[in-house]
Design a protein around this motif. Structure first.
Motif, short mmCIF file in Angstrom:
data_model
loop_
_atom_site.label_atom_id
_atom_site.label_comp_id
_atom_site.label_asym_id
_atom_site.label_seq_id
_atom_site.Cartn_x
_atom_site.Cartn_y
_atom_site.Cartn_z
N ASP A 1 -105.17 4.91 82.03
CA ASP A 1 -105.95 4.86 80.80
C ASP A 1 -106.92 6.04 80.74
O ASP A 1 -107.59 6.36 81.71
N SER A 2 -107.00 6.66 79.57
CA SER A 2 -107.89 7.81 79.39
C SER A 2 -109.35 7.40 79.29
O SER A 2 -110.25 8.23 79.41
N ASN B 1 -108.28 14.21 79.50
CA ASN B 1 -108.67 12.83 79.21
C ASN B 1 -110.04 12.76 78.56
O ASN B 1 -110.25 12.04 77.58
N LEU B 2 -110.99 13.51 79.09
CA LEU B 2 -112.34 13.53 78.52
C LEU B 2 -112.32 14.11 77.11
O LEU B 2 -112.99 13.58 76.21
N ARG C 1 -105.61 7.82 71.98
CA ARG C 1 -105.69 7.22 73.32
C ARG C 1 -104.29 6.98 73.90
O ARG C 1 -104.01 7.31 75.05
N ASP C 2 -103.40 6.40 73.08
CA ASP C 2 -102.07 6.05 73.58
C ASP C 2 -101.26 7.30 73.95
O ASP C 2 -100.51 7.28 74.93
N LYS C 3 -101.42 8.36 73.18
CA LYS C 3 -100.69 9.59 73.50
C LYS C 3 -101.15 10.15 74.84
O LYS C 3 -100.33 10.60 75.66
N GLN C 4 -102.46 10.09 75.09
CA GLN C 4 -102.97 10.58 76.37
C GLN C 4 -102.55 9.66 77.52
O GLN C 4 -102.23 10.13 78.62
N MET C 5 -102.52 8.35 77.27
CA MET C 5 -102.04 7.43 78.31
C MET C 5 -100.59 7.74 78.66
O MET C 5 -100.20 7.67 79.83
N ALA C 6 -99.79 8.08 77.67
CA ALA C 6 -98.39 8.44 77.94
C ALA C 6 -98.32 9.70 78.80
O ALA C 6 -97.50 9.78 79.72
#
Length: 419
Positions: free
Chosen positions: A156-157, A237-238, A259-264
């Protein structure tokens, strides 16, 4: 007019036949699960799940809400099965990417240290839930007495873990080691470093925008050798947290998608870079892990954001290596340990997936991947509580690879673990 009537008749007739096809498949191929008790070591009832997963290297386990007690028990038992029988040794959570990677890697692997670390760095919706105690405060630490210990990770980001109190120093040390020009500017000490701990909570749009531009400057100044590194991913992430924060504060529609794109991206890094030769279990909400979200008819205008599972499975190789398990329940109540009020789950809708399963069945599993293999051209829409505890009409056979059915839902109880 006559031609239109004929076309409508054919369309709805085909839709009815299609739904009979998926309904017949579910009723003929439903596999009863004997128990969700995590202490049950007879995994014979899970063999159908193991066969469905096959040689998949990534197994994603969803949940309809973040307080679904029987789902957590089922996931715990599934994790034990996957670890002991299928060779899965990495358990990645929808929780703090920095803390659960950097922190876990430097943790002394003793029970008290492991228990404390898990409680302080994985979201409390799970660590304060009694139905997760067996996994978090017994099974993980015990695995270090075996030849196959479990590695905890996260993707998670969002920065929330206690270990992330070290994040500012970590980034400062990294940037000073590379001696980039930005660290010599007056803004580095007065604006950039102090804001690192504020990316998730700040409501100052100007500071968020400045921070995003400062990280862009850092990326341009860092040597190319760091491309694809954990350190740069932490900075990304930040930066993405600030972008998501701006979207939320300005009532944008893409704050969840950011958020979801970064989690991927984080999960891809874990799969391809950190654990390239290991099997990984992913623990997250079903709304994050589902794929082909365009096959879901949304109930609300802002419901169908582009999610992690969609971004992750756009990579055809990763898609081939991944098996996604959704969860569905029929009756009961739900709620989260962090929220005092509970709510009733939606009653079974007429001719929905849940009504195709006899009330005598407490737990069951159905393999949708097999249905796709047998019916490659089938795109049948049907109602199911697969994303949340409410109904969506969707081609659910394209959204999840399998469904773990639980008849009666109930919310978490407070953890009894002692520290």
């Amino acid at each position: 007019m006559k031609k239109l009537s004929i076309l409508l008749f054919l369309f709805f007739g085909l839709q009815g036949f299609a739904q009979k096809q998926i309904k017949n498949y579910v009723q003929k191929n439903l596999n009863t699960i004997r128990t969700i008790d995590p202490d049950s070591i007879d995994f014979s009832d899970f063999e159908t799940i193991g066969n469905a997963i096959g040689n998949s290297r990534i197994v994603m386990l969803g949940e309809q809400d973040h307080g679904d007690a029987p789902t957590f028990l089922a996931k715990t038992r599934l994790i034990k099965y996957l670890h002991e029988k299928k060779g899965f040794n990495v358990l990645a959570f929808e929780s703090d990417f920095f803390a659960l990677n950097e922190g876990w890697d430097h943790l002394q692997k003793q029970k008290s240290a492991i228990d404390d670390f898990i409680r302080q760095n994985i979201f409390s919706i799970w660590t304060n839930c009694k139905q997760c105690d067996n996994l978090f405060y017994t099974y993980v630490s015990r695995s270090f007495a075996t030849k196959n210990p479990i590695t905890i990770s996260g993707f998670d980001s969002q920065v929330h873990g206690k270990y992330s109190n070290n994040l500012k120093k970590y980034i400062d040390d990294f940037l000073k080691m590379n001696d980039i020009p930005f660290i010599k500017s007056k803004f580095y000490e007065t604006e950039f470093l102090p804001f690192i701990n504020s990316t998730r909570i700040s409501k100052d749009l100007t500071k968020h925008k400045l921070f995003i531009s400062q990280v862009d400057s850092i990326f341009k100044q860092l040597p190319k050798k760091w491309e694809g590194s954990f350190e740069l991913l932490v900075l990304h992430n930040l930066q993405e947290s600030s972008k998501s924060g701006i979207s939320f504060l300005t009532k944008g529609k893409d704050y969840m998608e950011i958020r979801d794109k970064q989690m991927a991206e984080n999960l891809k890094w874990l799969v391809n870079q950190k654990f390239p030769d290991q099997k990984i279990i992913v623990w997250a909400h079903s709304a994050h892990i589902l794929k082909n979200r365009d096959f879901i008819i949304p109930r609300l205008t802002n419901e169908n954001w582009i999610n992690m599972g969609h971004f992750f499975t756009r990579d055809s190789l990763l898609n081939q290596q991944t098996y996604i398990v959704g969860f569905s329940s029929k009756y009961g109540t739900a709620g989260r340990i962090t929220i005092p009020n509970t709510y009733n789950v939606i009653s079974p809708a007429k001719n929905s997936f849940e009504t195709w399963i006899n009330d005598d069945t407490k737990y069951a599993f159905i393999d949708f991947k097999q249905f796709r293999d047998l019916n490659p051209n089938s795109l049948e829409y049907f109602n199911m509580k697969g994303k949340y505890h409410s109904y969506n009409e969707a081609v659910w056979t394209q959204v999840f690879d399998g469904i773990f059915y639980i008849k009666d839902m109930y919310p978490c109880e407070k953890s009894v673990a002692k520290f």
